[in-house]
Write an enzyme that holds these catalytic residues in place. Structure first.
Site, PDB file in Angstrom:
ATOM      1  CG  ASP A 137      -0.801   0.387   2.680  1.00  0.00           C
ATOM      2  OD1 ASP A 137       0.693  -0.648   2.649  1.00  0.00           O
ATOM      3  OD2 ASP A 137      -0.940   0.872   3.023  1.00  0.00           O
ATOM      4  CD  GLU A 201       4.475   0.782   6.661  1.00  0.00           C
ATOM      5  OE1 GLU A 201       5.226   1.337   7.040  1.00  0.00           O
ATOM      6  OE2 GLU A 201       4.059   1.045   5.824  1.00  0.00           O
TER       7      GLU A 201
HETATM    8  C1  LIG Z   1      22.609   9.986  10.902  1.00  0.00           C
HETATM    9  C2  LIG Z   1      22.342   9.011   9.802  1.00  0.00           C
HETATM   10  C3  LIG Z   1      20.524  10.491   9.302  1.00  0.00           C
HETATM   11  C4  LIG Z   1      19.627   9.753   9.073  1.00  0.00           C
HETATM   12  C5  LIG Z   1      18.809  10.720   8.059  1.00  0.00           C
HETATM   13  C6  LIG Z   1      17.586   9.288   8.006  1.00  0.00           C
HETATM   14  C7  LIG Z   1      17.323   9.193   6.989  1.00  0.00           C
HETATM   15  C8  LIG Z   1      17.354   8.720   6.337  1.00  0.00           C
HETATM   16  C9  LIG Z   1      16.684   7.480   5.778  1.00  0.00           C
HETATM   17  C10 LIG Z   1      15.619   6.345   4.381  1.00  0.00           C
HETATM   18  C11 LIG Z   1      14.469   6.298   5.552  1.00  0.00           C
HETATM   19  C12 LIG Z   1      13.282   5.554   4.169  1.00  0.00           C
HETATM   20  C13 LIG Z   1      12.521   5.786   5.557  1.00  0.00           C
HETATM   21  C14 LIG Z   1      10.883   4.819   5.000  1.00  0.00           C
HETATM   22  C15 LIG Z   1      10.728   4.256   5.841  1.00  0.00           C
HETATM   23  C16 LIG Z   1       8.406   4.863   5.578  1.00  0.00           C
HETATM   24  C17 LIG Z   1       8.516   4.151   6.522  1.00  0.00           C
HETATM   25  C18 LIG Z   1       6.602   4.887   6.535  1.00  0.00           C
HETATM   26  O1  LIG Z   1       5.939   5.798   5.629  1.00  0.00           O
HETATM   27  N1  LIG Z   1       5.849   4.332   7.696  1.00  0.00           N
HETATM   28  C19 LIG Z   1       4.064   5.267   8.315  1.00  0.00           C
HETATM   29  C20 LIG Z   1       4.065   3.954   9.105  1.00  0.00           C
HETATM   30  C21 LIG Z   1       2.414   4.554   9.519  1.00  0.00           C
HETATM   31  C22 LIG Z   1       1.830   3.909  10.395  1.00  0.00           C
HETATM   32  N2  LIG Z   1       0.972   5.060  11.710  1.00  0.00           N
HETATM   33  O2  LIG Z   1       2.780   3.175  11.440  1.00  0.00           O
HETATM   34  C23 LIG Z   1       5.211   6.196   9.045  1.00  0.00           C
HETATM   35  O3  LIG Z   1       6.323   6.158   9.460  1.00  0.00           O
HETATM   36  O4  LIG Z   1       4.616   7.301   8.800  1.00  0.00           O
HETATM   37 ZN   LIG Z   2       6.773   2.137   3.878  1.00  0.00          ZN
HETATM   38 ZN   LIG Z   3       5.241   5.500   3.754  1.00  0.00          ZN
END
Ligand SMILES: CCCCCCCC/C=C\CCCCCCCC(=O)N[C@@H](CCC(N)=O)C(=O)O
Ligand SMILES: [Zn+2]
Ligand SMILES: [Zn+2]
Length: 515
Positions: A137, A201
């Site tokens: 999703d 998710e």
């Molecule tokens: C020292 C390092 C510096 C760090 C900088 C951070 C860089 C991060 C890089 C990549 C991260 C990508 C993360 C993507 C994951 C996204 C997952 C997501 O969108 N999850 C939703 C889930 C919603 C929920 N309610 O569970 C969310 O978190 O909103």
């Molecule tokens: Zn995600």
């Molecule tokens: Zn996401």
């Protein structure tokens, strides 16, 4: 008498200089002599099958992802999902990955109506299985502001544009693609593994990942490790580090979403009260924004990230990072300057929704807002809620908790941690330009937290090189993946599956220069 005073002053000065010199000596010693050994290993075996792609394979790999991006599997809210698209996604993967769906040793189950669980039976039942997790999703996308429409999967300048290209159809399709290629080459798997593809998710994963986890738990499954999205190979995120570094999440932040509301008697706008519901709520929100949650640098794994990366920094930052016991106040101040690094050191506060007012000349009867906090690994939701109440300090503002969970426990990161060694090995195989692999924090949330009862080794990592600009595209405009980057992701998964087939980790080797 004067002579004695001069003597004492000289002795004091010598003492101070001595202390400073001793400090400097400790700093230098720690920087250049006592740097922790990276824990290298010598691996006798390389993956059996190399990742050579024909022009046809390349086309197929790219088109499989593009086709998936075109399916609008949008999660708007827990009771608003595009279920037609979710079902279509299921039919689509069946069509695109025939070898996966026809292999006798792979069991496919649909969980919670739209999620997928694959049980891939390896030939050696003695080996503890692992799990690869992803989701199909996506969050909604506005039609404006994109260089190509968000569900067009258009290819421009070597990039595929579209919602889900980084979050997270690249993993969902990438995992199946890697397995499909291995099966076509008749690779016989030794270690069993599970593939989970969740369908909700982005709205907490209660119907998808959670049900998959419950089912596996009921079957008595224990995992040697679990790999999900949540971090990446970071390029240009950290001032002073030139080379790309792989930061693998060993925990993810907790979350607390609160709904704030103020109710007030409505009336004629020509004779307004001193304060309206909008004014009261705006004041509370402003106090939350102006008073960030405390800086927790040094209380969570963020310090381990910097320690691991210390040798990657140029002088004098390498000295500073090797001596955080002395320099952490400066470092924490630097980290709080950029949103992505600020998120590593504190519970973040994000006002995400605001609704109020019904007509230009009516005093608004109510005002509502939603604030989303991501909790630092060293804090608990309860503690954060107390700080919110104290900061708002206004009984007229009603606080309702919508969803909350504490940060994940910290996964192991040492020479015995099977998953970590497999990731290191695979990174060496596929991304030779990556010079360091460090433990980190996932600043967002993932489906992996539902699997805490199946393993203590949950890792968050997407094998993609991302720059700060790419990070803004996730949930933002112009999300995209380079075709080359996606090929590398599939290659990583292809080699990871083979590397995981090792029976036992090789012994660490003290003088090797491997990661
Ligand atoms: C020292 C390092 C510096 C760090 C900088 C951070 C860089 C991060 C890089 C990549 C991260 C990508 C993360 C993507 C994951 C996204 C997952 C997501 O969108 N999850 C939703 C889930 C919603 C929920 N309610 O569970 C969310 O978190 O909103
Ligand atoms: Zn995600
Ligand atoms: Zn996401």
């Amino acid at each position: 008498m004067a002579g004695r005073l001069r003597g004492a002053a000289l002795a004091g000065c010598l003492g101070l200089c001595g202390t400073a010199l001793a400090l400097l000596a400790v700093v230098l010693l720690r920087a250049y002599v006592l740097r922790p050994a990276p824990g290298p290993r010598v691996w006798g075996r390389r993956p059996e099958l190399g990742f050579e792609l024909s022009a046809r394979d390349r086309r197929e790999l790219k088109e499989a992802l593009r086709g998936a991006i075109k399916i609008q599997t949008v999660s708007f809210s827990p009771d608003d999902q595009n279920t037609t698209a979710l079902a279509e996604f299921g039919n689509y993967i069946k069509k695109v990955f025939p070898a996966v769906f026809s292999a006798k040793f792979i069991q496919h189950e649909i969980i919670g109506e739209y999620s997928h669980l694959f049980t891939v039976q390896g030939s050696d039942p003695q080996l503890t299985p692992y799990m690869l997790l992803a989701h199909m999703d996506v969050v909604p996308a506005s039609q404006e502001g994109w260089v190509a429409p968000p569900f067009s999967a258009e290819e421009r300048g070597g990039f595929i544009y579209g919602r889900g290209t980084m979050d997270n159809k690249n993993s969902a399709i990438g995992i199946l693609q890697a397995l499909e290629f291995l099966l076509r080459k008749d690779y016989r798997l030794r270690r069993s593994f599970y593939i989970g593809i969740g369908h909700d998710e982005e709205i907490y994963g209660h119907k998808g990942a959670r049900k998959i986890a419950d089912l596996l738990e009921a079957r008595g499954v224990k995992l040697s490790f679990l790999l999900d999205e949540g971090s990446a190979i970071l390029d240009g995120f950290i001032k002073g580090i030139k080379a790309p570094v792989a930061v693998i999440g060993i925990t993810e932040k907790g979350a607390l979403t609160v709904k704030l509301s103020v109710e007030k008697e409505p009336g004629h706008s020509s004779a307004p009260p001193k304060e309206t519901s909008i004014g009261i709520l705006a004041g509370a929100l402003s106090r939350l924004e102006q008073n960030p949650m405390p800086n927790m640098f040094g209380h969570g794994p963020e310090i381990r990230t910097l320690e691991h990366l210390a040798s990657e920094f140029t002088f004098p930052l390498n000295l500073i990072m090797t001596n955080l016991w002395l320099f952490s106040p400066i470092v924490s101040r630097i980290l709080q300057q950029m949103p992505s690094t600020n998120a590593l050191i504190r519970t973040t506060t994000a006002i995400t929704m605001f609704n109020a007012g019904i007509k230009t000349n009516i005093i608004p009867p109510s005002a509502k807002a939603t604030v989303n906090f991501r909790i630092h690994p060293s804090q608990k939701a309860e503690e954060v809620l107390e700080i919110i109440k104290t900061t708002i300090a206004d009984d007229r503002v009603k606080i309702d908790v919508q969803e909350t969970f504490d940060p994940n426990p910290i996964s192991p990161w040492d020479n015995q941690a099977f998953g970590v060694q497999i990731f290191r090995r695979t990174l060496l195989d596929v991304f030779p330009e990556v010079s360091s692999v460090a433990p980190g924090i996932c600043i967002a949330n993932t489906d992996s937290r539902h699997f805490a009862k199946l393993t203590d080794a949950i890792y968050l990592f997407n094998p993609l090189i991302i720059k700060p600009d790419d990070f803004l595209r996730i949930h933002g405009l112009n999300e995209r993946i380079s075709v080359e980057g996606y090929e590398k992701q599939v290659e990583f998964l292809y080699q990871l599956i083979q590397n995981s087939d090792i029976k036992k980790l090789p012994e660490p080797h003290a003088n090797s220069h491997e990661l």
